[in-house]
Scaffold this active site. Structure first.
Site, PDB file in Angstrom:
ATOM      1  N   GLY A  35       0.510  -1.306  -0.661  1.00 62.82           N
ATOM      2  CA  GLY A  35      -0.248  -0.041  -0.174  1.00 62.82           C
ATOM      3  C   GLY A  35       0.894   0.775   0.219  1.00 62.82           C
ATOM      4  N   GLU A  39       4.171   6.591  -7.677  1.00 62.20           N
ATOM      5  CA  GLU A  39       3.802   6.384  -9.573  1.00 62.20           C
ATOM      6  C   GLU A  39       4.641   4.952  -9.392  1.00 62.20           C
ATOM      7  OE1 GLU A  39       4.308   6.735 -13.212  1.00 62.20           O
ATOM      8  OE2 GLU A  39       2.719   7.451 -12.082  1.00 62.20           O
ATOM      9  N   GLY A  40       5.358   4.891  -8.650  1.00 62.16           N
ATOM     10  CA  GLY A  40       6.544   3.773  -8.567  1.00 62.16           C
ATOM     11  C   GLY A  40       5.740   2.335  -8.833  1.00 62.16           C
ATOM     12  N   HIS A  41       5.012   2.267  -7.817  1.00 59.85           N
ATOM     13  CA  HIS A  41       3.423   0.904  -7.669  1.00 59.85           C
ATOM     14  C   HIS A  41       2.752   1.368  -9.392  1.00 59.85           C
ATOM     15  CE1 HIS A  41       4.533   1.840  -3.606  1.00 59.85           C
ATOM     16  NE2 HIS A  41       4.465   0.377  -3.851  1.00 59.85           N
ATOM     17  N   GLN A 160      15.091  -8.715  -3.051  1.00 60.46           N
ATOM     18  CA  GLN A 160      13.959  -9.334  -2.638  1.00 60.46           C
ATOM     19  C   GLN A 160      13.686  -9.362  -4.328  1.00 60.46           C
ATOM     20  OE1 GLN A 160      10.517  -7.064  -0.760  1.00 60.46           O
ATOM     21  NE2 GLN A 160      10.250  -6.542  -3.343  1.00 60.46           N
TER      22      GLN A 160
END
Length: 292
Positions: A35, A39-41, A160
């Site tokens: 959440g 803008e990256g998401h 990750q």
């Protein structure tokens, strides 16, 4: 005009929301998030849409307690579901899965988890013991619930991403993992939900991380040591940046070869605290001078 995505809060609602798509044999794309979308998401959602065309794009919004240490920022991590749904609607997301902790971990902390192996003990794993066990466990659970064909992750969290790819390969999970390029602010700072913790002065200082990586990339033709020296010189200009690590590795995060041949691909990674906020960033490098 944006379309409101279906909101699923439970496993049953998630399955019901995806049933028609599955019956039509559409490929499913999945973007796991915690959440506080930015803008990256949103760029990850666009990559997901490109991957499946008319198939469904699913975004999860779940702050995973299993990946936070006892002195980390679980309680203050931003939770902005209403705004997150607006972002998803604007990007044409079909379904938002926003479960409670008890829905993901109905029996409390799971007894069976995904161990990250040696790669989970370096860099972020050294500073944050248990972090990647929590990350891989929740990603595996979400893969089991959503059953995506494609999952999109940002390269900003490069370790990750590398571990998730290794998990998918080692456990034969059958998901195509796409690593989308890091999105940056106009001054170069990597977009992150944690940037909201920075005050104005810290926000200016935080740009030193991306400056350091660019300096390393510019000096990479001379080899890894000059590249690291150039990066350190940038970080040393900002006294409020407390560096945890600054390294150059192979793209798979393994150690560099003893002999660097021209054109050797590598990755520069940095983590530092700016004020009380821990930030990470990384950038690809090409080591060794190549003939033009």
């Amino acid at each position: 005009m944006s379309r409101e995505p279906v909101l699923a809060a439970t496993r049953d609602e998630l399955a019901a929301g995806l049933s028609a798509w599955r019956d039509a044999r559409h490929r499913v794309a999945f973007v796991p998030t915690m959440g506080a979308l930015h803008e990256g998401h949103a760029s990850l959602m666009r990559v997901a849409r490109d991957a499946v065309g008319e198939g469904p794009v699913v975004v999860s919004v779940f702050v995973n307690p299993l990946q936070f240490g006892p002195r980390e920022d679980l309680d203050r991590y931003p939770r902005t579901l209403s705004k997150d749904r607006e972002t998803c609607a604007a990007e044409g997301v079909d379904l938002v899965f926003a479960p409670a902790v008890g829905e993901v971990y109905p029996g409390g902390e799971p007894q069976v988890t995904v161990e990250p192996g040696p790669l989970g003990t370096i860099l972020e794993g050294r500073t944050r013991p248990g972090h990647f066990r929590g990350v891989l466990t929740v990603v595996a659970k979400l893969f089991g619930l959503v059953r995506p064909d494609v999952a999109v992750f940002g390269q900003k969290d490069y370790q990750q991403l590398t571990l998730i790819r290794r998990m998918v390969a080692d456990l034969c999970l059958g998901v195509e993992v796409v690593g989308a390029e890091t999105r940056r602010e106009p001054d170069g700072l990597a977009m992150s939900s944690r940037n909201s913790y920075l005050d104005a002065g810290q926000r200016r200082d935080a740009v030193a991380l991306s400056r350091a990586l660019r300096a390393a990339a510019q000096a990479a033709a001379e080899g890894p040591e000059p590249a690291l020296a150039a990066a350190r010189a940038e970080l040393d200009t900002v006294g409020s940046v407390d560096v945890d690590y600054l390294v150059i590795t192979r793209p798979d995060l393994g150690p560099l070869p003893e002999e660097i041949v021209p054109g050797t691909p590598a990755r520069a990674l940095v983590a530092a605290r700016v004020g009380g906020t821990r930030l990470i960033d990384n950038m690809p490098l090409i080591l060794g001078r190549t003939e033009r």
